[in-house]
Write a protein that holds these residues in place. Sequence first.
Motif, PDB file in Angstrom:
ATOM      1  N   LEU A 259     -40.534   6.617  -2.352  1.00 26.71           N
ATOM      2  CA  LEU A 259     -41.212   5.745  -1.392  1.00 26.71           C
ATOM      3  C   LEU A 259     -42.688   6.099  -1.303  1.00 26.71           C
ATOM      4  CD1 LEU A 259     -38.768   5.421   1.662  1.00 26.71           C
ATOM      5  CD2 LEU A 259     -39.253   3.748  -0.115  1.00 26.71           C
ATOM      6  N   GLY A 260     -42.981   7.395  -1.191  1.00 27.04           N
ATOM      7  CA  GLY A 260     -44.377   7.818  -1.111  1.00 27.04           C
ATOM      8  C   GLY A 260     -45.148   7.495  -2.368  1.00 27.04           C
ATOM      9  N   ALA A 261     -44.520   7.720  -3.526  1.00 25.67           N
ATOM     10  CA  ALA A 261     -45.187   7.435  -4.793  1.00 25.67           C
ATOM     11  C   ALA A 261     -45.507   5.951  -4.925  1.00 25.67           C
ATOM     12  CB  ALA A 261     -44.310   7.896  -5.964  1.00 25.67           C
ATOM     13  N   GLU A 262     -44.584   5.090  -4.492  1.00 24.84           N
ATOM     14  CA  GLU A 262     -44.839   3.646  -4.566  1.00 24.84           C
ATOM     15  C   GLU A 262     -45.976   3.241  -3.648  1.00 24.84           C
ATOM     16  OE1 GLU A 262     -41.981   0.621  -4.678  1.00 24.84           O
ATOM     17  OE2 GLU A 262     -40.455   1.773  -5.744  1.00 24.84           O
ATOM     18  N   CYS A 263     -46.081   3.889  -2.493  1.00 30.76           N
ATOM     19  CA  CYS A 263     -47.172   3.572  -1.571  1.00 30.76           C
ATOM     20  C   CYS A 263     -48.527   3.753  -2.252  1.00 30.76           C
ATOM     21  CB  CYS A 263     -47.098   4.465  -0.335  1.00 30.76           C
ATOM     22  SG  CYS A 263     -45.782   4.051   0.815  1.00 30.76           S
ATOM     23  N   PHE A 264     -48.712   4.909  -2.877  1.00 31.83           N
ATOM     24  CA  PHE A 264     -49.986   5.187  -3.533  1.00 31.83           C
ATOM     25  C   PHE A 264     -50.155   4.358  -4.802  1.00 31.83           C
ATOM     26  CE2 PHE A 264     -49.463   9.104  -1.023  1.00 31.83           C
ATOM     27  CZ  PHE A 264     -50.695   9.111  -0.377  1.00 31.83           C
ATOM     28  N   LEU A 265     -49.069   4.086  -5.511  1.00 26.72           N
ATOM     29  CA  LEU A 265     -49.167   3.283  -6.731  1.00 26.72           C
ATOM     30  C   LEU A 265     -49.587   1.853  -6.413  1.00 26.72           C
ATOM     31  CD1 LEU A 265     -48.675   3.504  -9.840  1.00 26.72           C
ATOM     32  CD2 LEU A 265     -46.487   2.383  -9.401  1.00 26.72           C
ATOM     33  N   LEU A 266     -49.047   1.279  -5.347  1.00 27.61           N
ATOM     34  CA  LEU A 266     -49.436  -0.082  -4.964  1.00 27.61           C
ATOM     35  C   LEU A 266     -50.914  -0.140  -4.593  1.00 27.61           C
ATOM     36  CD1 LEU A 266     -46.303  -1.144  -2.890  1.00 27.61           C
ATOM     37  CD2 LEU A 266     -47.008  -2.068  -5.096  1.00 27.61           C
ATOM     38  N   ALA A 267     -51.434   0.926  -3.979  1.00 28.76           N
ATOM     39  CA  ALA A 267     -52.864   0.988  -3.682  1.00 28.76           C
ATOM     40  C   ALA A 267     -53.672   1.061  -4.976  1.00 28.76           C
ATOM     41  CB  ALA A 267     -53.163   2.192  -2.790  1.00 28.76           C
ATOM     42  N   ALA A 268     -53.190   1.833  -5.945  1.00 29.32           N
ATOM     43  CA  ALA A 268     -53.868   1.923  -7.244  1.00 29.32           C
ATOM     44  C   ALA A 268     -53.869   0.573  -7.948  1.00 29.32           C
ATOM     45  CB  ALA A 268     -53.188   2.982  -8.119  1.00 29.32           C
ATOM     46  N   MET A 269     -52.769  -0.175  -7.832  1.00 30.09           N
ATOM     47  CA  MET A 269     -52.691  -1.495  -8.447  1.00 30.09           C
ATOM     48  C   MET A 269     -53.668  -2.460  -7.788  1.00 30.09           C
ATOM     49  SD  MET A 269     -48.531  -1.730  -8.942  1.00 30.09           S
ATOM     50  CE  MET A 269     -48.520  -3.334  -9.761  1.00 30.09           C
ATOM     51  N   ALA A 270     -53.839  -2.340  -6.474  1.00 34.64           N
ATOM     52  CA  ALA A 270     -54.811  -3.185  -5.774  1.00 34.64           C
ATOM     53  C   ALA A 270     -56.228  -2.855  -6.228  1.00 34.64           C
ATOM     54  CB  ALA A 270     -54.670  -2.991  -4.266  1.00 34.64           C
ATOM     55  N   TYR A 271     -56.527  -1.577  -6.382  1.00 35.92           N
ATOM     56  CA  TYR A 271     -57.852  -1.165  -6.869  1.00 35.92           C
ATOM     57  C   TYR A 271     -58.080  -1.683  -8.286  1.00 35.92           C
ATOM     58  CZ  TYR A 271     -61.600   1.824  -8.596  1.00 35.92           C
ATOM     59  OH  TYR A 271     -62.763   2.283  -9.162  1.00 35.92           O
ATOM     60  N   ASP A 272     -57.048  -1.642  -9.112  1.00 35.13           N
ATOM     61  CA  ASP A 272     -57.152  -2.156 -10.478  1.00 35.13           C
ATOM     62  C   ASP A 272     -57.529  -3.630 -10.486  1.00 35.13           C
ATOM     63  OD1 ASP A 272     -56.439  -2.193 -13.485  1.00 35.13           O
ATOM     64  OD2 ASP A 272     -55.084  -3.711 -12.647  1.00 35.13           O
ATOM     65  N   ARG A 273     -56.907  -4.428  -9.629  1.00 38.03           N
ATOM     66  CA  ARG A 273     -57.227  -5.861  -9.549  1.00 38.03           C
ATOM     67  C   ARG A 273     -58.634  -6.080  -9.003  1.00 38.03           C
ATOM     68  NH1 ARG A 273     -55.921  -8.170 -13.073  1.00 38.03           N
ATOM     69  NH2 ARG A 273     -55.905  -6.037 -13.835  1.00 38.03           N
ATOM     70  N   TYR A 274     -59.039  -5.237  -8.067  1.00 38.30           N
ATOM     71  CA  TYR A 274     -60.401  -5.340  -7.521  1.00 38.30           C
ATOM     72  C   TYR A 274     -61.442  -5.117  -8.618  1.00 38.30           C
ATOM     73  CZ  TYR A 274     -64.677  -3.322  -5.573  1.00 38.30           C
ATOM     74  OH  TYR A 274     -65.982  -3.000  -5.325  1.00 38.30           O
ATOM     75  N   VAL A 275     -61.258  -4.069  -9.409  1.00 39.12           N
ATOM     76  CA  VAL A 275     -62.207  -3.768 -10.484  1.00 39.12           C
ATOM     77  C   VAL A 275     -62.183  -4.863 -11.538  1.00 39.12           C
ATOM     78  CG1 VAL A 275     -62.797  -2.139 -12.316  1.00 39.12           C
ATOM     79  CG2 VAL A 275     -62.043  -1.276 -10.099  1.00 39.12           C
ATOM     80  N   ALA A 276     -60.992  -5.336 -11.909  1.00 42.33           N
ATOM     81  CA  ALA A 276     -60.871  -6.351 -12.957  1.00 42.33           C
ATOM     82  C   ALA A 276     -61.548  -7.654 -12.579  1.00 42.33           C
ATOM     83  CB  ALA A 276     -59.392  -6.599 -13.258  1.00 42.33           C
ATOM     84  N   ILE A 277     -61.466  -8.031 -11.301  1.00 43.73           N
ATOM     85  CA  ILE A 277     -61.997  -9.326 -10.871  1.00 43.73           C
ATOM     86  C   ILE A 277     -63.439  -9.224 -10.377  1.00 43.73           C
ATOM     87  CG2 ILE A 277     -61.712 -11.173  -9.155  1.00 43.73           C
ATOM     88  CD1 ILE A 277     -58.682 -10.691  -9.381  1.00 43.73           C
ATOM     89  N   CYS A 278     -63.761  -8.162  -9.675  1.00 44.29           N
ATOM     90  CA  CYS A 278     -65.098  -8.034  -9.085  1.00 44.29           C
ATOM     91  C   CYS A 278     -66.093  -7.323  -9.996  1.00 44.29           C
ATOM     92  CB  CYS A 278     -65.015  -7.290  -7.747  1.00 44.29           C
ATOM     93  SG  CYS A 278     -64.019  -8.148  -6.506  1.00 44.29           S
TER      94      CYS A 278
END
Length: 312
Positions: free
Chosen positions: A108-127
């Motif tokens: 559960l904890g690992a998924e929490c941080f991984l989902l944040a990393a995935m959001a950052y990945d989309r931010y960098v890719a688009i912005c």
Amino acid sequence: MAWENLTFNSGFILLGIFNHSPIHTILFSLVLGIFIVAFLGNSAMVLLIYLDTRLHTPMYFLLSQLSLMDLMLICTTVPKMACNFLSGRKSISMAGCGTQIFFYVSLLGAECFLLAAMAYDRYVAICHPLRYPVLMSHKICGLMAASSWILGSMDGVIEVAVALSFSYCGAREIPHFFCDVPALLTLSCTDILTFERMIFICCIIMLLFPVTVIIASYSRVILAVIHMGAGEGRRKAFATCSSHLMVVGMYYGAAMFIYMRPTSDRSPTQDKMVSAFYTILTPMLNPLIYSLRNREVSRAFMKVLQKGKFRE
């Protein structure tokens, strides 16, 4: 020594979520069906991303890690629940309970941080598309994934060590279908107020901090997408981001409902239903959401099917 004899030798009783009535037997069969779909879906996602070189990008690497975590999460709870239901035995040893807590909390904890990393990945890719190869290099992506696993495991170790340090007495009946920490603590003979506060602090770190990163990332992403001209790029950005937001909403909403409420406000029935949602249903939905709404994954799947036909 009396406490050691009471706990380590006798373990606990998992009351479960189903009895052997006809309707519950049907529901149990449905859960097994969901488990099979989740197991096959997440396994397929991991294999597709590994086999197709076109999916060897940071976004799909992180997605493969999410599928791996979901695969391990559903295997942590459902097989033991099914074994108890089919055998009629509801017991679980102290070691088995500790193992479930460790993997469950860690994932559960690992998924929490991984989902944040995935959001950052989309931010960098688009912005910041021109700086994407630098800001999301394979090394940085690997460090993000490794950090998610490590931080989740640290939380799992802490919660197992503290939860199993309490003394447990009474009927030893856990009102749940697996060893969930809040349900286990209802059996404690000692004061758990300090531990509840520690869980709350861990939730702030493990849930609210990643949520803040996700909200900040997607606020910038949404603004950038709005200013995009109509076309394939805008459609693809919306499809990818909406898929991720659907997963985030389901996952974080359920986790906050379970772990950020005091024990006095808990209902065993509510906790079991919500836990079943994000430990059984969500792992099934994640690969379906990402694969059905993602052309690259669909193409990779069709490519594998075509190779299989040619070999025949």
